[in-house]
Design a protein around this motif. Structure first.
Motif, PDB file in Angstrom:
ATOM      1  N   VAL A  78      30.591  -0.880  69.267  1.00 35.38           N
ATOM      2  CA  VAL A  78      30.663  -1.831  68.164  1.00 35.38           C
ATOM      3  C   VAL A  78      30.273  -1.080  66.893  1.00 35.38           C
ATOM      4  CG1 VAL A  78      29.802  -4.005  67.225  1.00 35.38           C
ATOM      5  CG2 VAL A  78      30.100  -3.743  69.698  1.00 35.38           C
ATOM      6  N   ARG A  79      31.067  -1.272  65.828  1.00 32.98           N
ATOM      7  CA  ARG A  79      30.848  -0.502  64.605  1.00 32.98           C
ATOM      8  C   ARG A  79      30.860  -1.400  63.373  1.00 32.98           C
ATOM      9  NH1 ARG A  79      35.285   2.202  67.189  1.00 32.98           N
ATOM     10  NH2 ARG A  79      34.559   4.013  68.395  1.00 32.98           N
ATOM     11  N   VAL A  80      30.035  -1.054  62.409  1.00 33.76           N
ATOM     12  CA  VAL A  80      30.190  -1.513  61.032  1.00 33.76           C
ATOM     13  C   VAL A  80      30.734  -0.313  60.268  1.00 33.76           C
ATOM     14  CG1 VAL A  80      28.997  -2.212  58.935  1.00 33.76           C
ATOM     15  CG2 VAL A  80      28.429  -3.307  61.100  1.00 33.76           C
ATOM     16  N   LEU A  81      31.918  -0.481  59.674  1.00 32.07           N
ATOM     17  CA  LEU A  81      32.634   0.654  59.098  1.00 32.07           C
ATOM     18  C   LEU A  81      32.170   0.961  57.678  1.00 32.07           C
ATOM     19  CD1 LEU A  81      36.266  -0.140  60.324  1.00 32.07           C
ATOM     20  CD2 LEU A  81      34.489   1.226  61.449  1.00 32.07           C
ATOM     21  N   ASN A  82      32.072   2.241  57.401  1.00 30.80           N
ATOM     22  CA  ASN A  82      31.766   2.715  56.060  1.00 30.80           C
ATOM     23  C   ASN A  82      33.075   2.794  55.274  1.00 30.80           C
ATOM     24  OD1 ASN A  82      31.242   4.393  53.771  1.00 30.80           O
ATOM     25  ND2 ASN A  82      29.451   5.247  54.815  1.00 30.80           N
ATOM     26  N   PRO A  83      33.163   2.182  54.087  1.00 27.80           N
ATOM     27  CA  PRO A  83      34.415   2.214  53.311  1.00 27.80           C
ATOM     28  C   PRO A  83      34.899   3.626  52.995  1.00 27.80           C
ATOM     29  CG  PRO A  83      32.861   0.658  52.353  1.00 27.80           C
ATOM     30  CD  PRO A  83      32.117   1.406  53.405  1.00 27.80           C
ATOM     31  N   LEU A  84      33.997   4.613  53.016  1.00 29.09           N
ATOM     32  CA  LEU A  84      34.385   5.990  52.713  1.00 29.09           C
ATOM     33  C   LEU A  84      35.060   6.668  53.900  1.00 29.09           C
ATOM     34  CD1 LEU A  84      31.246   7.170  50.687  1.00 29.09           C
ATOM     35  CD2 LEU A  84      33.415   6.254  49.822  1.00 29.09           C
ATOM     36  N   GLY A  85      35.054   6.017  55.057  1.00 25.97           N
ATOM     37  CA  GLY A  85      35.779   6.545  56.211  1.00 25.97           C
ATOM     38  C   GLY A  85      34.971   7.389  57.164  1.00 25.97           C
ATOM     39  N   SER A  86      33.676   7.543  56.935  1.00 21.34           N
ATOM     40  CA  SER A  86      32.827   8.319  57.845  1.00 21.34           C
ATOM     41  C   SER A  86      31.426   7.717  57.841  1.00 21.34           C
ATOM     42  CB  SER A  86      32.777   9.790  57.424  1.00 21.34           C
ATOM     43  OG  SER A  86      32.237   9.920  56.120  1.00 21.34           O
ATOM     44  N   ASN A  87      30.569   8.243  58.726  1.00 20.19           N
ATOM     45  CA  ASN A  87      29.186   7.758  58.830  1.00 20.19           C
ATOM     46  C   ASN A  87      29.128   6.255  59.117  1.00 20.19           C
ATOM     47  OD1 ASN A  87      28.106  10.351  58.247  1.00 20.19           O
ATOM     48  ND2 ASN A  87      28.395   9.975  56.050  1.00 20.19           N
ATOM     49  N   HIS A  88      29.991   5.813  60.034  1.00 17.01           N
ATOM     50  CA  HIS A  88      29.951   4.413  60.444  1.00 17.01           C
ATOM     51  C   HIS A  88      28.671   4.153  61.253  1.00 17.01           C
ATOM     52  CE1 HIS A  88      34.048   4.494  59.134  1.00 17.01           C
ATOM     53  NE2 HIS A  88      34.473   5.216  60.167  1.00 17.01           N
ATOM     54  N   VAL A  89      28.217   2.917  61.240  1.00 14.59           N
ATOM     55  CA  VAL A  89      27.115   2.523  62.118  1.00 14.59           C
ATOM     56  C   VAL A  89      27.729   2.113  63.449  1.00 14.59           C
ATOM     57  CG1 VAL A  89      25.202   0.939  62.492  1.00 14.59           C
ATOM     58  CG2 VAL A  89      25.704   1.764  60.190  1.00 14.59           C
ATOM     59  N   THR A 121      25.627   0.572  51.156  1.00 14.61           N
ATOM     60  CA  THR A 121      26.598   1.553  51.640  1.00 14.61           C
ATOM     61  C   THR A 121      27.848   0.964  52.280  1.00 14.61           C
ATOM     62  OG1 THR A 121      24.732   3.043  52.077  1.00 14.61           O
ATOM     63  CG2 THR A 121      26.834   3.602  53.112  1.00 14.61           C
ATOM     64  N   TYR A 122      27.757  -0.216  52.904  1.00 10.07           N
ATOM     65  CA  TYR A 122      28.813  -0.623  53.824  1.00 10.07           C
ATOM     66  C   TYR A 122      29.697  -1.764  53.332  1.00 10.07           C
ATOM     67  CZ  TYR A 122      26.604   2.581  56.977  1.00 10.07           C
ATOM     68  OH  TYR A 122      26.118   3.730  57.533  1.00 10.07           O
ATOM     69  N   LEU A 123      29.550  -2.208  52.097  1.00 11.91           N
ATOM     70  CA  LEU A 123      30.476  -3.168  51.509  1.00 11.91           C
ATOM     71  C   LEU A 123      31.490  -2.412  50.662  1.00 11.91           C
ATOM     72  CD1 LEU A 123      28.031  -6.015  50.385  1.00 11.91           C
ATOM     73  CD2 LEU A 123      29.418  -5.909  52.470  1.00 11.91           C
TER      74      LEU A 123
END
Length: 231
Positions: A165-176, A205-207
């Motif tokens: 399960v992931r919360v995605l980083n809009p920059l495309g890396s370093n997802h949780v 970071t994640y919005l």
């Protein structure tokens, strides 16, 4: 209508040999459940006590002119009506489900539920608490994977799920990302995390630029349980 008598029985066996000297029973139990049927009507144990131990009067197993006492408990299990067949599917298509929550900063409800998505013969949903559930103290995002309310499970049915399960980083890396491996059953239809991600870090970071939060689940393995009548 008369019921058909069973053609076999499954039983646990526990044997006893009375020891008069100690006034108690020597007990030995078979570790396996035995299947009695027309082809195998007798079960037992080849070795219980050594002959020398049993026949020595000083040990208390033989008493009063050569008498001895034996006993047995037979614990019969209810007859089986179905075989449970559990299979694991590792070739899932598509394995991912994505959920976009728009205007995240303006969300007012305590909990939000995603659309249903099919996977491994069942339908699933994500449940998200934007301000955390009662155990998150308003400081963390809480996130869970649930069987959909439309899914019904038998009382003894289990489903296994493994994935990320992931919360995605809009920059495309370093997802949780958190790995999930758990069993689902009727009494436990949901599994997840009270403290998935701190709200402070989420807002920082994640919005994305449109104030949206993107959540993703990727299934690796899903089990399917089927029941086949015993003929």
């Amino acid at each position: 209508m008369e019921s058909t008598p069973p053609t076999e029985a499954f039983a646990e066996l526990r044997f006893y040999v009375y020891n008069k000297k100690e006034n108690k029973y020597f007990t030995i139990q078979d570790v396996e459940v035995k299947r009695f049927n027309a082809l195998r009507m007798v079960w037992g144990l080849l070795k219980v006590l050594s002959y020398d131990t049993f026949t020595n009067p000083e040990n208390g197993f033989i008493f009063e002119g050569g008498e001895c006492e034996f006993g047995v408990d037979v614990l019969v299990a209810p007859p089986l009506t179905n075989w449970e067949i559990l299979s694991f599917d590792e070739k899932l298509s598509p394995p991912k489900f994505s959920w976009n929550l728009k205007n995240f900063s303006e969300l007012k409800e305590d909990v939000y539920t995603s659309n249903k998505y099919p996977m491994g013969g069942k339908e699933w949903v994500l449940k998200l608490y934007p301000k955390g559930n009662s155990r998150a103290d308003g400081k963390y995002l809480s996130l869970y994977v649930h069987l959909a309310d439309s899914e019904t499970l038998k009382s003894d049915e289990k489903n296994f799920k493994q994935g990320h399960v992931r919360v995605l980083n809009p920059l495309g890396s370093n997802h949780v990302e958190v790995q999930s491996s758990c069993w689902y059953k009727e009494s436990s239809r949901g599994w997840g995390w009270d403290h998935f991600l701190s709200i402070a870090n989420l807002r920082k970071t994640y919005l994305d630029k449109e104030d949206a939060l993107n959540v993703e689940i990727e299934f690796k393995v899903v089990s399917a349980t089927k029941y086949s009548p015993i003929i």
